[in-house]
Design a protein around this motif. Sequence first.
Motif, PDB file in Angstrom:
ATOM      1  N   UNK A 526       0.993  -1.015   0.063  1.00 55.64           N
ATOM      2  CA  UNK A 526       0.002  -0.084  -0.133  1.00 55.64           C
ATOM      3  C   UNK A 526       0.920   1.305  -0.075  1.00 55.64           C
ATOM      4  N   UNK A 527       0.540   2.266  -0.835  1.00 56.32           N
ATOM      5  CA  UNK A 527       1.396   3.426  -1.133  1.00 56.32           C
ATOM      6  C   UNK A 527       0.159   4.739  -0.680  1.00 56.32           C
ATOM      7  N   UNK A 528      -0.953   4.734  -0.889  1.00 60.47           N
ATOM      8  CA  UNK A 528      -1.779   5.695  -0.749  1.00 60.47           C
ATOM      9  C   UNK A 528      -2.424   5.666   0.661  1.00 60.47           C
ATOM     10  N   UNK A 529      -1.948   6.179   1.531  1.00 60.59           N
ATOM     11  CA  UNK A 529      -2.123   6.054   3.024  1.00 60.59           C
ATOM     12  C   UNK A 529      -3.511   6.810   3.352  1.00 60.59           C
ATOM     13  N   UNK A 530      -4.011   7.767   2.457  1.00 64.65           N
ATOM     14  CA  UNK A 530      -4.924   8.534   2.842  1.00 64.65           C
ATOM     15  C   UNK A 530      -6.470   7.777   2.637  1.00 64.65           C
ATOM     16  N   UNK A 531      -6.405   6.570   1.758  1.00 66.28           N
ATOM     17  CA  UNK A 531      -7.375   5.812   1.501  1.00 66.28           C
ATOM     18  C   UNK A 531      -7.490   4.455   2.725  1.00 66.28           C
ATOM     19  N   UNK A 532      -8.452   3.804   2.776  1.00 63.99           N
ATOM     20  CA  UNK A 532      -8.587   2.697   3.604  1.00 63.99           C
ATOM     21  C   UNK A 532      -7.544   1.587   2.745  1.00 63.99           C
ATOM     22  N   UNK A 533      -7.300   0.380   3.605  1.00 65.22           N
ATOM     23  CA  UNK A 533      -6.346  -0.330   2.941  1.00 65.22           C
ATOM     24  C   UNK A 533      -6.906  -1.231   1.815  1.00 65.22           C
ATOM     25  N   UNK A 534      -8.012  -1.592   1.566  1.00 67.22           N
ATOM     26  CA  UNK A 534      -8.291  -2.059   0.217  1.00 67.22           C
ATOM     27  C   UNK A 534      -8.166  -0.957  -0.891  1.00 67.22           C
ATOM     28  N   UNK A 535      -8.504   0.098  -0.741  1.00 66.26           N
ATOM     29  CA  UNK A 535      -8.501   1.025  -2.026  1.00 66.26           C
ATOM     30  C   UNK A 535      -6.977   1.362  -2.000  1.00 66.26           C
ATOM     31  N   UNK A 536      -6.241   1.424  -0.969  1.00 67.74           N
ATOM     32  CA  UNK A 536      -4.640   1.652  -1.067  1.00 67.74           C
ATOM     33  C   UNK A 536      -4.047   0.775  -1.735  1.00 67.74           C
TER      34      UNK A 536
END
Length: 774
Positions: A526-536
């Motif tokens: 995961x690289x986009x920590x602004x989202x929840x883990x699934x979306x990230x």
Amino acid sequence: MPAVPWEKAWLRWALGATLILFVVAPALDPSEQLYYRDTLRCAYHFKHFIAEQLNAGRSPFWDPWTESGTSVLVQITPGLLHPLTLLYLVLPFELAFKLNHLLAIPLAWVGLYLLARKIGSSAWGAAAGACGYAACGYLSSVVASNLHYALGAGMMPLTLHAFLRFAERPRPLRLLWAAYALALCFYGGEPQTMLLSGVIGAVWLAGMSLLRREGFVRSLVQTAAWGVCALLLAAPAITPVVARLETSVRKSGVSDNERSLFANSPSRLLGLLLPWAFDNVQEAVNSSRYTEYFAGANDDAFIDSIVLGAPILLLAFASGKRGRFLLLGATLSTLASLGDTLGILHALELVIPGMKLFRYPEKLIAPASMLLCLAAAFGASQVEKSASWLFRLSAACAVVFASTWLGLHLGHASFIHWIQAHGRTGAFVPARDLAASLDRALAFEAGAAALVAAVALRSLRRSAFPAAAALASLCAIAGGAQTSGLLYTAPLQVLHAPLLVAEELKAVAGPSEGRWRIRGDSVMFSIVLAFDLRTSRMQAAAQMLEPQFHALGGIESISEYTSLGDLDYDAATINAPSATNQILGVRFDVLGSYELKPERAEKLGYRGAAFGSWVKEYPERPRAFLAGCAKPIPDLRDALVWLASSRFRIGEAVVRKEVSLPCPGQPGGEARLTRPAANRMLAHTNSPNPQLLVVAEHYDKGWRATIDGKPAEVIQADLTAVGVAVPAGAHEVALHFVPDLLWLGLLLCGGCVLALLLLELLHRDHRVGAAEAK
């Protein structure tokens, strides 16, 4: 106050409609889209390509974006010939794609309701079972994550209803509908559901005939007719797959390693009763309660939830004699979902032809859920006669749940410490989450069991009380609450965000389509920590151009990620990467940040790119070139050794059979390739000597060629590409793709439809003649 008309049919349908709307409502927001796992990774691209081609009036049979090109029909899962594909012709793509998934839920409700009524359930009992199945954890999970699984599970009850309707009153038109309903499972991309539906229908009809001690032979004939007609009607989708199986990795069946993938652990079967605690709630290493406590060494859960809940299971076990047959089937299917743990799956594979071809044993929870919901329909019907057993069973369960909840609640800290000690990593967060989920699940199911007991008690004390209607409503409420939130969506602007690695590559090399490809099967956390883990996790996979995501960024790839892989192609791209990079026109190799260290990356010629990825650039290669000779090497291993060796030359093609272009040859000449459509290519060649035209497109038996308008043979070049032997001089080579054996499939399907329609006309003429004579 007027009495409620409980026996009115519209009330049952209104209950089902309300439940369905509640379940699907979060996904209906026009600014949101389903995306989880294979929904975005596979289905989104294939469906977008199909919609684009259909709306442009072109054939969608060949997809040039994936695996250096792949046959859409051969891959099965895109479901090209399924009737719901018509949605993409009449609706905007985003809405059509969403409805393509969500319609599985109303299909499941309607199908199970009709099937339960057909096998003898009361109307409200059928509604109770239908609510349980439409809102079961399995169905909601696969609607979110895997389209063809959802269409298969949604269609299964309707398929069996159509078959039993035909068996009850055999007529050619009824057989046509029953066979087509079964064929729709294959058309939707789920042949395993087609097989399992056929087995369940056959066992049910044969079992009922044995209990009646009559009609056993008749049941076998009817089942055979149903199965044969279904195969004939599905032939346009089946015959191209059969043609590919000869060279597919699936030819020898499923490997032991594949058999161990996605099998339920015994502990997880408690997830049928207790929601949330046994769900695979996140897709990341060591963060899921399932992977921390319940998964085996080499497996993970694909299906997020398998819950049915207390009301459905209590009704199923209160179904009496009428439900025992269903409970037995559900038990076998549930135990088989454990894979090799108890040997049940192996026994089924020995008994059921073709069962060995399918992976992921946890999918057997689908027929188990359906059978349990059918048993629950009988259980709700039984309440109308006697509710004493249901009252005792549900009251006892409520006490057990409440006592367990109280014990865990009082010893909360000690329990967290205990389960933390028994986890894989000993991490505190999964232990805390599991304790919280168990607390919530036990409290919820204790309350649900208590309500079932209250309804049963009320029915015992007041015979006029509409107990079945109350139980159906309870099943709807409990099911909706248990599966709420399983239809994962993300904002469209997130799904359509620019893929930065793709943009960097296109900035260097220009547009990819028709010019260059990438090699890449990167793994990125995961690289986009602004989202929840699934979306990230989804965004990370997309940004790293993992297989299928590359197409969303407008990048063609050689990477394999399809349901029916090509053995020769896979072997060549894996074992002879240098050769296949040249042959297939690979311009960039993309690796994730965790796959190389900086020193190693620099040594191998990789440079840093967006999100810490590593990219290696190769010279641009033409999509078509001439080879001066063809070296026949029939054996796959020998061909791989040659391609991987230093002796390999791009101008000396490896072929699997004799071609009149012996090596060493005489190189020279040029080839230019244009692509008018995805399934058509034109090559212009000019050479002083006979040459082998090699087109950097995945070889498939469906490719047809003409040289200056005259038919020419297409051969497999270098295990991966399309080859055509061309004579000296200037020539135009036209390549056109039609799935191999498709015309045979259409002929078989059309013949079956015509035969059944003629039999129906003869049947009607016979009935009219008999009536006139009488």
